[in-house]
Write a protein that holds these residues in place. Structure first.
Motif, PDB file in Angstrom:
ATOM      1  N   TYR A   3       0.847  -1.197   0.000  1.00 32.46           N
ATOM      2  CA  TYR A   3       0.000   0.000   0.000  1.00 32.46           C
ATOM      3  C   TYR A   3       0.874   1.235   0.000  1.00 32.46           C
ATOM      4  O   TYR A   3       1.742   1.374   0.872  1.00 32.46           O
ATOM      5  CB  TYR A   3      -0.893   0.025   1.249  1.00 32.46           C
ATOM      6  CG  TYR A   3      -2.030  -0.971   1.196  1.00 32.46           C
ATOM      7  CD1 TYR A   3      -3.202  -0.675   0.514  1.00 32.46           C
ATOM      8  CD2 TYR A   3      -1.928  -2.199   1.833  1.00 32.46           C
ATOM      9  CE1 TYR A   3      -4.247  -1.582   0.462  1.00 32.46           C
ATOM     10  CE2 TYR A   3      -2.976  -3.117   1.795  1.00 32.46           C
ATOM     11  CZ  TYR A   3      -4.131  -2.800   1.114  1.00 32.46           C
ATOM     12  OH  TYR A   3      -5.158  -3.693   1.070  1.00 32.46           O
ATOM     13  N   ILE A   9       2.871  -6.443   1.539  1.00 38.20           N
ATOM     14  CA  ILE A   9       1.975  -7.229   2.385  1.00 38.20           C
ATOM     15  C   ILE A   9       2.089  -8.708   1.982  1.00 38.20           C
ATOM     16  O   ILE A   9       2.251  -9.587   2.814  1.00 38.20           O
ATOM     17  CB  ILE A   9       0.514  -6.777   2.215  1.00 38.20           C
ATOM     18  CG1 ILE A   9       0.393  -5.266   2.360  1.00 38.20           C
ATOM     19  CG2 ILE A   9      -0.385  -7.520   3.179  1.00 38.20           C
ATOM     20  CD1 ILE A   9       0.694  -4.736   3.715  1.00 38.20           C
ATOM     21  N   PRO A  28      -4.251 -16.066   9.275  1.00 38.95           N
ATOM     22  CA  PRO A  28      -4.578 -15.196  10.409  1.00 38.95           C
ATOM     23  C   PRO A  28      -4.966 -13.793   9.940  1.00 38.95           C
ATOM     24  O   PRO A  28      -4.671 -13.396   8.819  1.00 38.95           O
ATOM     25  CB  PRO A  28      -3.275 -15.172  11.211  1.00 38.95           C
ATOM     26  CG  PRO A  28      -2.213 -15.552  10.235  1.00 38.95           C
ATOM     27  CD  PRO A  28      -2.841 -16.474   9.261  1.00 38.95           C
ATOM     28  N   SER A  29      -5.603 -13.112  10.830  1.00 33.28           N
ATOM     29  CA  SER A  29      -5.993 -11.743  10.548  1.00 33.28           C
ATOM     30  C   SER A  29      -4.735 -10.907  10.259  1.00 33.28           C
ATOM     31  O   SER A  29      -3.740 -11.028  10.949  1.00 33.28           O
ATOM     32  CB  SER A  29      -6.732 -11.201  11.774  1.00 33.28           C
ATOM     33  OG  SER A  29      -7.194  -9.924  11.523  1.00 33.28           O
ATOM     34  N   GLY A  30      -4.808 -10.103   9.234  1.00 28.12           N
ATOM     35  CA  GLY A  30      -3.656  -9.266   8.876  1.00 28.12           C
ATOM     36  C   GLY A  30      -2.697  -9.943   7.919  1.00 28.12           C
ATOM     37  O   GLY A  30      -1.683  -9.363   7.529  1.00 28.12           O
ATOM     38  N   ALA A  31      -3.007 -11.157   7.519  1.00 21.96           N
ATOM     39  CA  ALA A  31      -2.094 -11.900   6.644  1.00 21.96           C
ATOM     40  C   ALA A  31      -2.120 -11.343   5.220  1.00 21.96           C
ATOM     41  O   ALA A  31      -1.181 -11.553   4.452  1.00 21.96           O
ATOM     42  CB  ALA A  31      -2.467 -13.379   6.632  1.00 21.96           C
ATOM     43  N   GLY A  32      -3.191 -10.660   4.854  1.00 23.92           N
ATOM     44  CA  GLY A  32      -3.260 -10.089   3.507  1.00 23.92           C
ATOM     45  C   GLY A  32      -4.345 -10.708   2.645  1.00 23.92           C
ATOM     46  O   GLY A  32      -4.351 -10.537   1.431  1.00 23.92           O
ATOM     47  N   LYS A  33      -5.287 -11.419   3.300  1.00 26.85           N
ATOM     48  CA  LYS A  33      -6.355 -12.060   2.522  1.00 26.85           C
ATOM     49  C   LYS A  33      -7.178 -11.010   1.773  1.00 26.85           C
ATOM     50  O   LYS A  33      -7.428 -11.126   0.567  1.00 26.85           O
ATOM     51  CB  LYS A  33      -7.279 -12.877   3.461  1.00 26.85           C
ATOM     52  CG  LYS A  33      -6.565 -13.944   4.267  1.00 26.85           C
ATOM     53  CD  LYS A  33      -7.514 -14.770   5.097  1.00 26.85           C
ATOM     54  CE  LYS A  33      -8.195 -13.977   6.211  1.00 26.85           C
ATOM     55  NZ  LYS A  33      -7.261 -13.470   7.260  1.00 26.85           N
ATOM     56  N   SER A  34      -7.606  -9.967   2.513  1.00 28.60           N
ATOM     57  CA  SER A  34      -8.427  -8.928   1.877  1.00 28.60           C
ATOM     58  C   SER A  34      -7.661  -8.248   0.756  1.00 28.60           C
ATOM     59  O   SER A  34      -8.215  -7.959  -0.309  1.00 28.60           O
ATOM     60  CB  SER A  34      -8.852  -7.888   2.917  1.00 28.60           C
ATOM     61  OG  SER A  34      -9.663  -8.491   3.894  1.00 28.60           O
ATOM     62  N   SER A  35      -6.385  -7.988   1.004  1.00 29.84           N
ATOM     63  CA  SER A  35      -5.583  -7.314  -0.023  1.00 29.84           C
ATOM     64  C   SER A  35      -5.518  -8.150  -1.289  1.00 29.84           C
ATOM     65  O   SER A  35      -5.636  -7.626  -2.409  1.00 29.84           O
ATOM     66  CB  SER A  35      -4.169  -7.054   0.506  1.00 29.84           C
ATOM     67  OG  SER A  35      -4.234  -6.351   1.723  1.00 29.84           O
ATOM     68  N   LYS A  38      -8.756  -7.909  -3.075  1.00 30.50           N
ATOM     69  CA  LYS A  38      -8.909  -6.597  -3.736  1.00 30.50           C
ATOM     70  C   LYS A  38      -8.219  -6.588  -5.085  1.00 30.50           C
ATOM     71  O   LYS A  38      -8.700  -5.973  -6.044  1.00 30.50           O
ATOM     72  CB  LYS A  38      -8.328  -5.489  -2.860  1.00 30.50           C
ATOM     73  CG  LYS A  38      -9.243  -5.046  -1.735  1.00 30.50           C
ATOM     74  CD  LYS A  38      -8.590  -3.952  -0.907  1.00 30.50           C
ATOM     75  CE  LYS A  38      -9.295  -3.790   0.423  1.00 30.50           C
ATOM     76  NZ  LYS A  38      -8.486  -2.991   1.376  1.00 30.50           N
ATOM     77  N   GLN A  78     -15.762  -7.388   2.978  1.00 35.97           N
ATOM     78  CA  GLN A  78     -15.674  -7.621   4.419  1.00 35.97           C
ATOM     79  C   GLN A  78     -16.508  -6.591   5.176  1.00 35.97           C
ATOM     80  O   GLN A  78     -17.143  -6.903   6.165  1.00 35.97           O
ATOM     81  CB  GLN A  78     -14.205  -7.538   4.855  1.00 35.97           C
ATOM     82  CG  GLN A  78     -13.990  -7.966   6.291  1.00 35.97           C
ATOM     83  CD  GLN A  78     -12.524  -8.228   6.604  1.00 35.97           C
ATOM     84  OE1 GLN A  78     -11.625  -7.890   5.838  1.00 35.97           O
ATOM     85  NE2 GLN A  78     -12.295  -8.863   7.735  1.00 35.97           N
TER      86      GLN A  78
HETATM   87  N1  LIG Z   1      -5.808   0.572   2.774  1.00 33.52           N
HETATM   88  C1  LIG Z   1      -4.703   0.148   3.422  1.00 33.52           C
HETATM   89  N2  LIG Z   1      -3.646   0.971   3.522  1.00 33.52           N
HETATM   90  C2  LIG Z   1      -2.515   0.568   4.149  1.00 33.52           C
HETATM   91  N3  LIG Z   1      -2.365  -0.642   4.697  1.00 33.52           N
HETATM   92  C3  LIG Z   1      -3.382  -1.510   4.632  1.00 33.52           C
HETATM   93  C4  LIG Z   1      -4.601  -1.164   3.975  1.00 33.52           C
HETATM   94  N4  LIG Z   1      -5.442  -2.222   4.045  1.00 33.52           N
HETATM   95  C5  LIG Z   1      -4.764  -3.193   4.720  1.00 33.52           C
HETATM   96  N5  LIG Z   1      -3.542  -2.769   5.056  1.00 33.52           N
HETATM   97  C6  LIG Z   1      -2.516  -3.546   5.749  1.00 33.52           C
HETATM   98  O1  LIG Z   1      -2.271  -4.718   4.990  1.00 33.52           O
HETATM   99  C7  LIG Z   1      -2.081  -5.820   5.813  1.00 33.52           C
HETATM  100  C8  LIG Z   1      -3.010  -6.946   5.380  1.00 33.52           C
HETATM  101  O2  LIG Z   1      -4.324  -6.540   5.610  1.00 33.52           O
HETATM  102  P1  LIG Z   1      -5.562  -7.350   5.039  1.00 33.52           P
HETATM  103  O3  LIG Z   1      -5.319  -7.605   3.616  1.00 33.52           O
HETATM  104  O4  LIG Z   1      -6.793  -6.634   5.416  1.00 33.52           O
HETATM  105  O5  LIG Z   1      -5.429  -8.722   5.854  1.00 33.52           O
HETATM  106  P2  LIG Z   1      -6.530  -9.777   6.226  1.00 33.52           P
HETATM  107  O6  LIG Z   1      -7.702  -9.545   5.344  1.00 33.52           O
HETATM  108  O7  LIG Z   1      -5.889 -11.092   5.980  1.00 33.52           O
HETATM  109  O8  LIG Z   1      -6.863  -9.578   7.646  1.00 33.52           O
HETATM  110  C9  LIG Z   1      -2.340  -5.380   7.247  1.00 33.52           C
HETATM  111  O9  LIG Z   1      -1.089  -5.192   7.873  1.00 33.52           O
HETATM  112  C10 LIG Z   1      -3.039  -4.070   7.084  1.00 33.52           C
HETATM  113  O10 LIG Z   1      -2.666  -3.205   8.118  1.00 33.52           O
END
Ligand SMILES: Nc1ncnc2c1ncn2[C@@H]1O[C@H](COP(=O)(O)OP(=O)(O)O)[C@@H](O)[C@H]1O
Ligand SMILES: [Mg+2]
Lengths: 212, 301
Positions: A3, A9, A28-35, A38, A78
């Motif tokens: 980001y 990430i 785990p949470s924060g692993a980058g699944k959402s990223s 996206k 999410q």
């Molecule tokens: N819009 C954003 N800008 C900067 N960092 C982000 C953003 N979204 C997520 N992150 C960071 O990216 C990492 C992965 O987040 P995320 O993809 O949401 O993980 P998960 O969905 O697995 O919990 C986290 O450390 C989070 O802080």
């Protein structure tokens, strides 16, 4: 990918989702699944690497190419991402109306689906008046209403109790049986274990494929 | 049906936007000014046309009051006779006739008021000359001959007066054009501002629409519909107000002394032109909204 100048990430992931397959994306949470999701639903561009969707390299896609691809992808966000001033029905109808479907059909299909996810009584309710779980089901209904070729769901059962979660997963399985490729991000181990599907596990920036 | 379409559901909550609430007012003012400017320009043009039509083919010879003559009336009569004779001998002149004292005071009455003052003033004599239609008369030579033959005689072909009138009409038209331009610029700026603000406010919704596959065109069409409804409302109000103003002005003008002012009137084609501003404004607003939306969205992912 990273980001805006931040650390990477996730990086060096190589995987392929076969058409018609069903995968969980765990970790785990924060692993980058959402990223990762996206990137797949074209809300983020990878800072490097190659992503192919429906046989097309996303780096070669212009803005004008995106809508057609996005219409083939159903997304459960999410954070739901419902439009606040539209009723449950209008929110779910959005993909159909955008695609120019006939209004009579739209109403019929949408109300049927809303009844199926247990929101038959809340069709005209605004999102803000509904619980998190109910909003999540609207979001799911919106993602599947257009029978997408690819369904990406980000913690789609994070806000509902187990009985409804199981029911929603059946919905995804039904969709999968009709040909939709499904990828569901979830950190709910117990739920994932109840369904025998392949798994992509993301942890420490690395992706690991695990068969069911 | 139009009503249903205008009030139909939109995915963007544009109706309550503070950003666009003032748009109908801007358009109303724009149309109001545009209609007045247009009407002014058209009336000026018409008046000039009418005057020039009534003045071409006519000349006026003015004979100054001779200074230091003991018998004023006789001297004046002599000059008038000589002038008339010269004019009637000139080829191309159809008719030449001295205006009576009564006619001259009638002409002056609107400026000087009637009665005693006019009677007491030593007035120049005026000779009304009509040319044979289509005849080419060398006015310069005629003026020279007149001046040589009759002291104090001057030929007026109304050219200067007409030139001034035309310049006035052109100025009125230029001013009207400028007003139209300014007012259009203001409306365009207002629409652009409203669209940009609105897009910024609803960025989330726009993003959702994009993510579920909406094209820019789909989002723009919602703004266009909104702009259409607002500017039509504003435009028609402004137009109505302008017509009331024009009606009032016309009424005031007609109740003035009719001799001084030309009667305001417009041809039906010109009325059509007056009908245009609210719809032109609406068209401009819709087009601007469309371009502005595409411009902003084009810079999003
Ligand atoms: N819009 C954003 N800008 C900067 N960092 C982000 C953003 N979204 C997520 N992150 C960071 O990216 C990492 C992965 O987040 P995320 O993809 O949401 O993980 P998960 O969905 O697995 O919990 C986290 O450390 C989070 O802080
Ligand atoms: Mg997440």
């Amino acid at each position: 990918m990273s980001y805006a100048g931040g650390p990477e990430i996730v990086s060096d992931l190589t995987f392929q989702l076969a058409a018609g397959s069903f995968h969980f994306l765990t970790g785990p949470s924060g692993a980058g699944k959402s990223s990762l999701l996206k990137i797949l639903y074209l809300a983020l561009r990878p800072s490097r690497g190659i992503v192919e969707l429906f046989g097309r390299d996303v780096r070669t896609l212009g803005r004008a190419d995106l809508p057609a691809l996005r219409r083939r992808i159903g997304v459960v966000f999410q954070d739901f991402r419902l439009i606040p001033h539209l009723s449950a029905l209008d929110n779910v109808a959005l993909p159909l109306r955008i695609a120019g479907a006939k209004e009579a059909q739209v109403r019929e299909h949408v109300s049927e689906l809303l009844r199926w996810v247990g929101l038959g009584e809340q069709m005209n309710a605004l999102p803000a008046t509904l619980s998190g779980g109910q909003q999540q089901r609207i979001s799911i209904a919106r993602a599947v209403i257009g029978r997408p070729a690819l369904l990406l769901a980000d913690e789609p059962t994070g806000n509902v109790d187990d009985a409804i979660a199981v029911r929603l997963l059946y919905l995804f399985e039904e969709l999968n049986k009709m040909g939709t490729t499904v990828l569901i991000a979830s950190h709910n181990e117990s739920l994932v274990q109840r369904f025998p599907h392949a798994r992509l596990h993301l942890e420490g920036g690395r992706l690991e494929r695990r068969t069911a | 049906m139009i009503r249903g379409w205008l009030s139909s559901r939109t995915d963007l909550p544009l109706k309550g936007d503070a950003a666009s609430r003032f748009l109908p007012w801007v358009v109303a003012v724009m149309v109001y000014l545009a209609v007045l400017a247009l009407a002014g320009a058209l009336l000026a043009r018409d008046s000039v046309l009418r005057w020039s039509r009534s003045l071409t083919g006519t000349l006026t010879v003015q004979i100054a009051v001779p200074a230091g003559e003991r018998n004023l009336d006789v001297a004046m009569a002599d000059r008038i006779d000589r002038t008339l004779e010269l004019l009637r001998r000139t080829p191309g002149i159809d008719r030449a006739q001295a205006l009576s004292a009564d006619q001259i005071s009638a002409l002056l009455e609107p400026w000087l008021g009637g009665g005693a003052i006019v009677d007491e003033l030593p007035l120049p004599a005026l000779i009304d000359v009509a040319l044979v239609p289509g005849a080419r008369v060398d006015l310069k030579a005629l003026a020279e001959r007149l001046a040589a033959a009759v002291p104090g005689a001057a030929l007026d072909d109304h050219g200067k007066w007409l030139k001034d009138l035309i310049r006035l009409a052109l100025a009125a038209q230029a001013a009207a054009g400028l007003i139209l331009l300014l007012v259009t610029g203001c409306a365009v700026a207002a629409v652009v501002f409203a669209v940009r603000t609105s897009l910024a406010i609803h960025r989330d919704v726009v993003e959702i629409l994009h993510l579920v596959g909406a094209r820019d065109r789909y989002i723009a069409s919602q703004f266009q519909r909104h702009a259409l409804a607002l500017s039509l409302k504003g435009g028609l109000s402004g137009w109505l107000l302008a017509l009331i103003t024009l009606g009032g002005a016309a009424w005031a003008l007609l109740s003035l002394d009719a001799a001084l002012m030309p009667r305001p009137s417009l041809a039906w084609l010109e009325w059509l032109l007056i009908l245009l501003p609210p719809f032109a404004a609406t068209g401009i607003a819709v087009l601007t909204a469309r371009l502005a939306v595409h411009n902003v969205l084009g810079r999003m992912i």
